[in-house]
Structures are given as C-alpha cells and as structure tokens.
Write a protein that holds these residues in place. Structure first.
Motif, short mmCIF file in Angstrom:
data_model
loop_
_atom_site.label_atom_id
_atom_site.label_comp_id
_atom_site.label_asym_id
_atom_site.label_seq_id
_atom_site.Cartn_x
_atom_site.Cartn_y
_atom_site.Cartn_z
N GLY A 223 -23.70 -10.85 19.30
CA GLY A 223 -22.70 -9.92 18.79
C GLY A 223 -21.35 -10.13 19.45
N SER A 224 -21.36 -10.43 20.74
CA SER A 224 -20.12 -10.71 21.46
C SER A 224 -19.47 -11.98 20.95
CB SER A 224 -20.43 -10.82 22.96
OG SER A 224 -19.27 -11.16 23.68
N SER A 225 -20.27 -13.01 20.72
CA SER A 225 -19.76 -14.27 20.21
C SER A 225 -19.13 -14.09 18.83
CB SER A 225 -20.88 -15.30 20.15
OG SER A 225 -20.43 -16.51 19.58
N ASP A 226 -19.83 -13.37 17.97
CA ASP A 226 -19.32 -13.15 16.61
C ASP A 226 -17.99 -12.39 16.63
OD1 ASP A 226 -21.55 -14.42 15.63
OD2 ASP A 226 -22.59 -12.58 15.01
N LYS A 227 -17.91 -11.37 17.48
CA LYS A 227 -16.67 -10.59 17.57
C LYS A 227 -15.52 -11.44 18.12
CE LYS A 227 -17.78 -5.69 17.85
NZ LYS A 227 -17.50 -4.45 18.62
N ALA A 228 -15.83 -12.26 19.11
CA ALA A 228 -14.79 -13.10 19.71
C ALA A 228 -14.21 -14.05 18.68
CB ALA A 228 -15.36 -13.87 20.89
N LYS A 229 -15.07 -14.69 17.92
CA LYS A 229 -14.58 -15.67 16.95
C LYS A 229 -13.82 -14.99 15.80
CE LYS A 229 -17.66 -19.53 17.86
NZ LYS A 229 -18.63 -20.51 17.33
N ALA A 230 -14.17 -13.74 15.52
CA ALA A 230 -13.46 -13.03 14.46
C ALA A 230 -12.10 -12.53 14.92
CB ALA A 230 -14.30 -11.84 13.98
N GLU A 231 -11.98 -12.20 16.21
CA GLU A 231 -10.78 -11.57 16.72
C GLU A 231 -9.78 -12.54 17.35
OE1 GLU A 231 -9.51 -8.16 20.05
OE2 GLU A 231 -11.62 -8.62 19.68
N LEU A 232 -10.29 -13.63 17.91
CA LEU A 232 -9.45 -14.53 18.71
C LEU A 232 -9.36 -15.89 18.02
CD1 LEU A 232 -11.06 -13.49 22.08
CD2 LEU A 232 -8.74 -12.87 21.31
N PRO A 233 -8.27 -16.19 17.34
CA PRO A 233 -8.18 -17.37 16.48
C PRO A 233 -8.01 -18.68 17.27
CG PRO A 233 -6.08 -16.24 16.50
CD PRO A 233 -7.05 -15.36 17.25
N PRO A 234 -8.39 -19.79 16.66
CA PRO A 234 -8.19 -21.10 17.30
C PRO A 234 -6.73 -21.41 17.60
CG PRO A 234 -9.72 -21.28 15.44
CD PRO A 234 -9.14 -19.91 15.39
N SER A 235 -5.82 -20.75 16.90
CA SER A 235 -4.40 -21.03 17.12
C SER A 235 -3.92 -20.63 18.51
CB SER A 235 -3.56 -20.29 16.07
OG SER A 235 -3.79 -18.89 16.12
N LEU A 236 -4.70 -19.84 19.23
CA LEU A 236 -4.35 -19.49 20.61
C LEU A 236 -4.48 -20.68 21.55
CD1 LEU A 236 -6.22 -16.05 21.02
CD2 LEU A 236 -3.77 -16.40 20.65
N PHE A 237 -5.28 -21.67 21.14
CA PHE A 237 -5.65 -22.77 22.02
C PHE A 237 -4.82 -24.02 21.76
CE2 PHE A 237 -9.10 -19.94 22.44
CZ PHE A 237 -9.86 -20.30 23.53
N GLY A 238 -4.55 -24.73 22.85
CA GLY A 238 -3.97 -26.06 22.77
C GLY A 238 -4.73 -26.98 23.71
N ARG A 239 -4.24 -28.18 23.88
CA ARG A 239 -4.86 -29.09 24.84
C ARG A 239 -4.51 -28.64 26.26
NH1 ARG A 239 -3.77 -35.14 22.28
NH2 ARG A 239 -5.33 -35.00 20.61
N PRO A 240 -5.44 -28.77 27.20
CA PRO A 240 -5.14 -28.35 28.57
C PRO A 240 -4.08 -29.24 29.22
CG PRO A 240 -7.25 -29.49 28.47
CD PRO A 240 -6.81 -29.29 27.05
N ALA A 241 -3.36 -28.67 30.17
CA ALA A 241 -2.40 -29.43 30.96
C ALA A 241 -3.06 -30.03 32.19
CB ALA A 241 -1.25 -28.52 31.38
N LEU A 242 -4.21 -29.47 32.58
CA LEU A 242 -4.99 -29.94 33.71
C LEU A 242 -6.44 -30.10 33.28
CD1 LEU A 242 -3.71 -27.50 36.50
CD2 LEU A 242 -3.29 -29.97 36.43
#
Length: 350
Positions: A223-242
């Motif tokens: 349930g936590s995983s499903d909510k996270a993927k629904a609420e927090l979009p991939p657009s928040l992420f980029g490639r790491p700097a480190l």
C-alpha cells in the motif's frame, strides 16, 4: 593547503531523532539555513501538518507524536539535509553517499538525484505513506558478541527459523534490514509472535519489538509503494551528481543511471524487499576507499552498525570493537555529526 580527505556520507533512518535531539534543528541550523527551514515548514503547512519548526521546538519530546512516521521522517530528513549542507567542503571531498532504510530518501538528495526541497517532499510523503500497511511490525535481534564479533552459527539459525515460520499458515516473516551486528525481521503479528517465542538466545539484549514501526521492507508494504508511485512522479528525479549505493549494494553512477529506474527502485524494491545496509556500506568502502565515513545527524545511533559493517570486511585491519575504538582514538574513520567534538571536525566550526 593540505589535501582534502575523501568521505562517504551515510544518511540515518528511522529511530534517530529522539529526546536528546529535540530542538537541535533550530539550535544548529536556525540562523544559517533559515530559508531552507522555511521551505520545509511551508511544505508541511500546505499539507495541513505541524511544521518542522513547531515539532522541533516543542516543549517536550512525545513518543506518541515525535516517533510517528509522519513526524519522524521530516524531522530526520531536515536534520540530515542541513548537516549535509554544513560539511566543510574545503576539508572533505565526498565521493559517495548511502543511507539506511528511510535514509535512502535523504541519500537521494545528498547524491543530487533530487533537489533538497524535493527530497523533503519525498521524505514527508513517505513518512505518511509508511503508515499504510496491514498489522505487523519489526523485531531487532543482535548477532554479535560484546566484542562485535559474529556469534558462530547464530545468523544462520535465525534465517532458518524465519524461513520455517514464514511457510506456516497465516504467518508472514522475512528479513527487513541487515545492520551487520543486528538483524531486523518484519512480518505480520503471527509471524512476529512466533519469532519472539522461538528465537534462540541472543547476546547483549533480548529481541526488541520496535515501537511504532510497520513491516518495512516486505511485501506487506504494498500500500505504501502504490501510494508513493501515485503521489511522487518520476519527474522529481534526475541523474545523481555523486555515486549512491542502495540497499542491494547497487551503485547508481553519475552518467549511467536512468532516472526512471531510480524512481522505480526507490518506490518499489526499496519499500517491498530487504534493505542490506551492511552491504551498502561495505560496497561503498571497497569501491571508493574513502578516508572517513561521515554520519550526519540526527543522533549517532547508526554509528555502531557502520562500525560493525567495517568489521565485517576487516576494513584496514579493524576486526573487533576494541580495534575500532583504538582506531577512533588515534585517527577516526567514523565522524558522527551528532557528537559535538566530531561535528566540529566535519563543519570546521570548533
């Protein structure tokens, strides 16, 4: 000017902001990082939640309030992120980051895969989402002796017992987090009760049910995983700097990491499968051979697990608690920002 020391930075997870840490965010960071704290507060206020400033500035520490996921997670993230920003970069060259359990969400920001502000958004959301699960929790068991050496056969006996319990009707039990000298198992109430009743004698302490914790890092957290993927979009992420080392020992590298894969791991496998913290530290040490490990706040309770992870690979001859203590006295390999005397070494403000 002398050469900078290379450093691995390890972000702590749940259970690290306690009574002793109350007020520490404002005290340590209120003046220098007022704008950053104001951003965190605004995010909480927009969601109708008490602010970091209000929670950190409370008159007294409340277990029922401050240990709850939706409160603990943003406090821990804020303390970790602001400590990260306080590291003296003229003294330390950070070569990699890692985190323990929920500390992975802090590591995402430390590693530059998300912004500091979006890292707070993620940690805040996951603190609430982590409460979305069925009945269950976590139990902590020690598997090393007083010298931090493995008790022969104990780890194997525990894994055999957990595997046996997990196949029983209506029982769910699995490894949740490997902390080197301690193992955290998670499951439903039936599985936890069986483990408490049947666990072999363990050194140092009796098996401990972790208050307020759900069955983290197991499929019971779907349930936590499903909510996270629904609420927090991939657009928040980029490639790491480190480089970032995750709970599988996988290294997310600067130029070869796919941000969509990182998003999927962070809100999928990271929530639903075991988190091998010991392996993450050991991989980072072997891969990047840092001069020191820096542990940001809050607190310093993860220091033992880091030390035991180093002992597990005999890092630079450290094979026991006594070896680690001697090394710390002569030339510290672990610098905990939750300790005043070591904090000054990291921040350059002594």
């Amino acid at each position: 000017m002398s050469a900078r020391k290379t450093a691995l930075v390890v972000a702590p997870g749940r259970g690290t902001y306690g009574k002793s840490e109350l007020g520490s965010i404002g005290r340590l960071h209120g003046a220098r990082f007022a704008a950053q704290i104001a951003n965190f507060d605004a995010q909480r206020r927009d969601r109708g939640q008490p602010t970091v400033t209000e929670l950190d500035g409370a008159d007294r520490f409340s277990v029922s309030t401050h240990m709850r996921g939706d409160v603990a997670a943003p406090l821990i993230y804020a303390a970790t992120a602001l400590d990260w920003l306080s590291i003296d970069r003229d003294t330390f060259d950070v070569v990699a980051v890692a985190g323990n359990s929920m500390g992975w969400y802090s590591a995402l920001a430390l590693g530059g895969a998300v912004s500091i502000e979006d890292g707070f958004r993620i940690a805040n959301a996951m603190g609430l989402n982590s409460q979305t699960h069925g009945p269950g929790g976590q139990i902590l068991l020690q598997v090393v002796d007083e010298g931090w050496r493995p008790v022969p056969g104990l780890r194997e006996r525990l894994f055999d017992l957990v595997a046996d319990i997990n196949v029983r009707a209506n029982h769910t039990l699995a490894l949740s987090i490997d902390l080197a000298g301690m193992l955290v198992f998670a499951g439903n109430e039936e599985g936890l009760a069986a483990l408490l009743a049947e666990a072999p004698p363990t050194p140092g302490r009796d098996p401990l049910r972790l208050a307020g914790h759900g069955p983290f890092h197991t499929p019971l957290m779907f349930g936590s995983s499903d909510k996270a993927k629904a609420e927090l979009p991939p657009s928040l992420f980029g490639r790491p700097a480190l480089p970032m080392v995750d709970g599988r020992g996988h290294v997310w590298r600067r130029f070869s990491s796919d941000s969509a894969d990182l998003w999927d791991y962070s809100f999928g496998h990271q929530i639903l499968a075991p988190y091998d913290f010991a392996l993450s530290v050991q991989v980072a040490m072997r891969e990047y051979a840092p001069d020191v490990v820096i542990l940001p706040g809050p607190g310093d309770t993860l220091g033992g697990a880091i030390a035991q992870s180093l002992i597990g690979i005999g890092w630079q001859g450290i094979a026991s608690k006594a070896d680690f203590a001697a090394r710390q006295a002569a030339d510290p390999v672990l610098l905990s920002m939750g300790r005043a005397e070591q904090r000054g070494l990291v921040t350059g403000l002594q």
